[in-house]
Motif scaffolding. Structure first.
Motif, PDB file in Angstrom:
ATOM      1  N   GLN A   1       0.843  -1.186   0.000  1.00 48.54           N
ATOM      2  CA  GLN A   1       0.000   0.000   0.000  1.00 48.54           C
ATOM      3  C   GLN A   1       0.881   1.241   0.000  1.00 48.54           C
ATOM      4  OE1 GLN A   1      -2.750   0.022   3.246  1.00 48.54           O
ATOM      5  NE2 GLN A   1      -4.180   1.387   2.200  1.00 48.54           N
ATOM      6  N   VAL A   2       0.378   2.324  -0.577  1.00 48.82           N
ATOM      7  CA  VAL A   2       1.126   3.567  -0.610  1.00 48.82           C
ATOM      8  C   VAL A   2       0.199   4.704  -0.195  1.00 48.82           C
ATOM      9  CG1 VAL A   2       0.628   3.963  -3.060  1.00 48.82           C
ATOM     10  CG2 VAL A   2       2.619   5.029  -2.010  1.00 48.82           C
ATOM     11  N   GLN A   3       0.751   5.629   0.566  1.00 46.57           N
ATOM     12  CA  GLN A   3       0.008   6.813   0.997  1.00 46.57           C
ATOM     13  C   GLN A   3       0.518   8.018   0.215  1.00 46.57           C
ATOM     14  OE1 GLN A   3       1.600   4.773   3.582  1.00 46.57           O
ATOM     15  NE2 GLN A   3      -0.273   3.563   3.399  1.00 46.57           N
ATOM     16  N   LEU A   4      -0.402   8.879  -0.188  1.00 45.05           N
ATOM     17  CA  LEU A   4      -0.072  10.030  -1.022  1.00 45.05           C
ATOM     18  C   LEU A   4      -0.573  11.305  -0.356  1.00 45.05           C
ATOM     19  CD1 LEU A   4      -1.258   8.511  -4.421  1.00 45.05           C
ATOM     20  CD2 LEU A   4       1.080   8.603  -3.558  1.00 45.05           C
ATOM     21  N   VAL A   5       0.274  12.331  -0.365  1.00 46.00           N
ATOM     22  CA  VAL A   5      -0.100  13.622   0.206  1.00 46.00           C
ATOM     23  C   VAL A   5       0.276  14.715  -0.791  1.00 46.00           C
ATOM     24  CG1 VAL A   5       0.199  15.252   2.086  1.00 46.00           C
ATOM     25  CG2 VAL A   5       0.230  12.785   2.554  1.00 46.00           C
ATOM     26  N   GLU A   6      -0.729  15.445  -1.263  1.00 44.73           N
ATOM     27  CA  GLU A   6      -0.498  16.552  -2.176  1.00 44.73           C
ATOM     28  C   GLU A   6      -0.244  17.848  -1.415  1.00 44.73           C
ATOM     29  OE1 GLU A   6      -3.969  14.120  -4.051  1.00 44.73           O
ATOM     30  OE2 GLU A   6      -3.335  14.823  -2.066  1.00 44.73           O
ATOM     31  N   SER A   7       0.486  18.736  -2.050  1.00 43.87           N
ATOM     32  CA  SER A   7       0.710  20.064  -1.511  1.00 43.87           C
ATOM     33  C   SER A   7       1.024  21.006  -2.667  1.00 43.87           C
ATOM     34  CB  SER A   7       1.851  20.072  -0.495  1.00 43.87           C
ATOM     35  OG  SER A   7       3.056  19.664  -1.109  1.00 43.87           O
ATOM     36  N   GLY A   8       1.015  22.305  -2.371  1.00 50.42           N
ATOM     37  CA  GLY A   8       1.405  23.289  -3.369  1.00 50.42           C
ATOM     38  C   GLY A   8       0.270  24.061  -4.001  1.00 50.42           C
ATOM     39  N   GLY A   9      -0.952  23.706  -3.644  1.00 52.31           N
ATOM     40  CA  GLY A   9      -2.085  24.455  -4.180  1.00 52.31           C
ATOM     41  C   GLY A   9      -2.164  25.847  -3.586  1.00 52.31           C
ATOM     42  N   GLY A  10      -3.061  26.646  -4.153  1.00 51.36           N
ATOM     43  CA  GLY A  10      -3.241  27.999  -3.643  1.00 51.36           C
ATOM     44  C   GLY A  10      -4.020  28.854  -4.606  1.00 51.36           C
ATOM     45  N   LEU A  11      -3.966  30.156  -4.351  1.00 50.74           N
ATOM     46  CA  LEU A  11      -4.664  31.147  -5.172  1.00 50.74           C
ATOM     47  C   LEU A  11      -3.646  31.840  -6.069  1.00 50.74           C
ATOM     48  CD1 LEU A  11      -7.154  32.902  -5.867  1.00 50.74           C
ATOM     49  CD2 LEU A  11      -6.516  34.349  -3.906  1.00 50.74           C
ATOM     50  N   VAL A  12      -3.947  31.907  -7.360  1.00 44.84           N
ATOM     51  CA  VAL A  12      -3.028  32.532  -8.314  1.00 44.84           C
ATOM     52  C   VAL A  12      -3.844  33.262  -9.375  1.00 44.84           C
ATOM     53  CG1 VAL A  12      -2.914  30.450  -9.761  1.00 44.84           C
ATOM     54  CG2 VAL A  12      -1.012  32.083  -9.779  1.00 44.84           C
ATOM     55  N   GLN A  13      -3.278  34.303  -9.933  1.00 47.02           N
ATOM     56  CA  GLN A  13      -3.956  35.027 -11.000  1.00 47.02           C
ATOM     57  C   GLN A  13      -3.806  34.274 -12.322  1.00 47.02           C
ATOM     58  OE1 GLN A  13      -2.361  39.037 -10.989  1.00 47.02           O
ATOM     59  NE2 GLN A  13      -4.068  39.741  -9.723  1.00 47.02           N
ATOM     60  N   ALA A  14      -4.744  34.509 -13.206  1.00 46.58           N
ATOM     61  CA  ALA A  14      -4.655  33.913 -14.537  1.00 46.58           C
ATOM     62  C   ALA A  14      -3.325  34.282 -15.181  1.00 46.58           C
ATOM     63  CB  ALA A  14      -5.813  34.390 -15.396  1.00 46.58           C
ATOM     64  N   GLY A  15      -2.712  33.289 -15.822  1.00 43.30           N
ATOM     65  CA  GLY A  15      -1.407  33.467 -16.417  1.00 43.30           C
ATOM     66  C   GLY A  15      -0.254  33.091 -15.507  1.00 43.30           C
ATOM     67  N   GLY A  16      -0.566  32.884 -14.248  1.00 45.57           N
ATOM     68  CA  GLY A  16       0.459  32.532 -13.273  1.00 45.57           C
ATOM     69  C   GLY A  16       0.802  31.058 -13.274  1.00 45.57           C
ATOM     70  N   SER A  17       1.641  30.678 -12.318  1.00 40.15           N
ATOM     71  CA  SER A  17       2.141  29.301 -12.239  1.00 40.15           C
ATOM     72  C   SER A  17       2.049  28.772 -10.816  1.00 40.15           C
ATOM     73  CB  SER A  17       3.601  29.231 -12.689  1.00 40.15           C
ATOM     74  OG  SER A  17       3.756  29.631 -14.031  1.00 40.15           O
ATOM     75  N   LEU A  18       1.913  27.474 -10.725  1.00 39.94           N
ATOM     76  CA  LEU A  18       2.000  26.752  -9.461  1.00 39.94           C
ATOM     77  C   LEU A  18       2.698  25.419  -9.709  1.00 39.94           C
ATOM     78  CD1 LEU A  18      -1.572  27.135  -7.864  1.00 39.94           C
ATOM     79  CD2 LEU A  18       0.552  28.092  -6.965  1.00 39.94           C
ATOM     80  N   ARG A  19       3.359  24.904  -8.678  1.00 35.82           N
ATOM     81  CA  ARG A  19       3.899  23.557  -8.766  1.00 35.82           C
ATOM     82  C   ARG A  19       3.306  22.719  -7.641  1.00 35.82           C
ATOM     83  NH1 ARG A  19       9.941  20.855  -8.450  1.00 35.82           N
ATOM     84  NH2 ARG A  19       9.720  21.325  -6.220  1.00 35.82           N
ATOM     85  N   LEU A  20       2.603  21.692  -8.012  1.00 36.73           N
ATOM     86  CA  LEU A  20       2.032  20.764  -7.047  1.00 36.73           C
ATOM     87  C   LEU A  20       3.005  19.629  -6.791  1.00 36.73           C
ATOM     88  CD1 LEU A  20      -1.641  20.486  -8.371  1.00 36.73           C
ATOM     89  CD2 LEU A  20      -0.616  22.241  -6.910  1.00 36.73           C
ATOM     90  N   SER A  21       3.027  19.170  -5.560  1.00 37.28           N
ATOM     91  CA  SER A  21       3.851  18.022  -5.186  1.00 37.28           C
ATOM     92  C   SER A  21       2.962  16.911  -4.652  1.00 37.28           C
ATOM     93  CB  SER A  21       4.865  18.414  -4.115  1.00 37.28           C
ATOM     94  OG  SER A  21       5.761  19.394  -4.589  1.00 37.28           O
ATOM     95  N   CYS A  22       3.416  15.703  -4.835  1.00 42.86           N
ATOM     96  CA  CYS A  22       2.717  14.518  -4.339  1.00 42.86           C
ATOM     97  C   CYS A  22       3.756  13.641  -3.654  1.00 42.86           C
ATOM     98  CB  CYS A  22       2.045  13.789  -5.489  1.00 42.86           C
ATOM     99  SG  CYS A  22       1.286  12.205  -5.043  1.00 42.86           S
ATOM    100  N   ALA A  23       3.747  13.653  -2.342  1.00 45.84           N
ATOM    101  CA  ALA A  23       4.718  12.885  -1.563  1.00 45.84           C
ATOM    102  C   ALA A  23       4.141  11.512  -1.232  1.00 45.84           C
ATOM    103  CB  ALA A  23       5.078  13.636  -0.290  1.00 45.84           C
ATOM    104  N   ALA A  24       4.924  10.485  -1.492  1.00 43.94           N
ATOM    105  CA  ALA A  24       4.468   9.116  -1.280  1.00 43.94           C
ATOM    106  C   ALA A  24       5.226   8.458  -0.142  1.00 43.94           C
ATOM    107  CB  ALA A  24       4.656   8.306  -2.558  1.00 43.94           C
TER     108      ALA A  24
END
Length: 122
Positions: free
Chosen positions: A1-24
């Motif tokens: 079995q593997v557990q997954l935890v996402e992070s990196g979300g948030g509020l950003v303006q159109a045209g902007g960037s985000l990087r999401l992470s998924c730690a296992a």
């Protein structure tokens, strides 16, 4: 079995960037294909991107091609989703998932994270 935890979300303006992470954690991360899925408010969860066990092969939904990049670092047991040129329609919860079979259908993935919220303002 593997557990997954996402992070990196948030509020950003159109045209902007985000990087999401998924730690296992749990079983060996490199055994699994990894996928990212997006669920917009009031809509069904939909495929965004997937990456092979080694990271050598990727696949994307047409709506994100050229804007999003999926990657993974098996030494760090982490997968990423780099999101550029974000649009308001990218708003929603992003989930990472792991499975033993390659594919774009959510049914192919056995393990899911809790999701991280991304909000893109216009």
């Amino acid at each position: 079995q593997v557990q997954l935890v996402e992070s990196g979300g948030g509020l950003v303006q159109a045209g902007g960037s985000l990087r999401l992470s998924c730690a296992a954690s749990g079983r060996t991360f490199s055994f699994y294909y990894v996928g990212w899925f997006h669920q917009a408010p009031g809509k069904e969860r939909e495929f965004v991107a997937t990456i092979s066990r080694s990271g050598g092969s990727t696949d994307y939904a047409d709506s994100v091609k050229g804007r999003f990049t999926i990657s993974r670092d098996n030494d760090k047991n982490t997968a990423y989703l780099q999101m550029n040129s974000l649009k308001p329609e990218d708003t929603g919860v992003y989930y990472c998932a792991a499975g033993m079979v390659h594919g774009i259908g959510s049914y192919k993935y056995d393990y899911w994270g809790q999701g991280t919220q991304v909000t893109v303002s216009s």
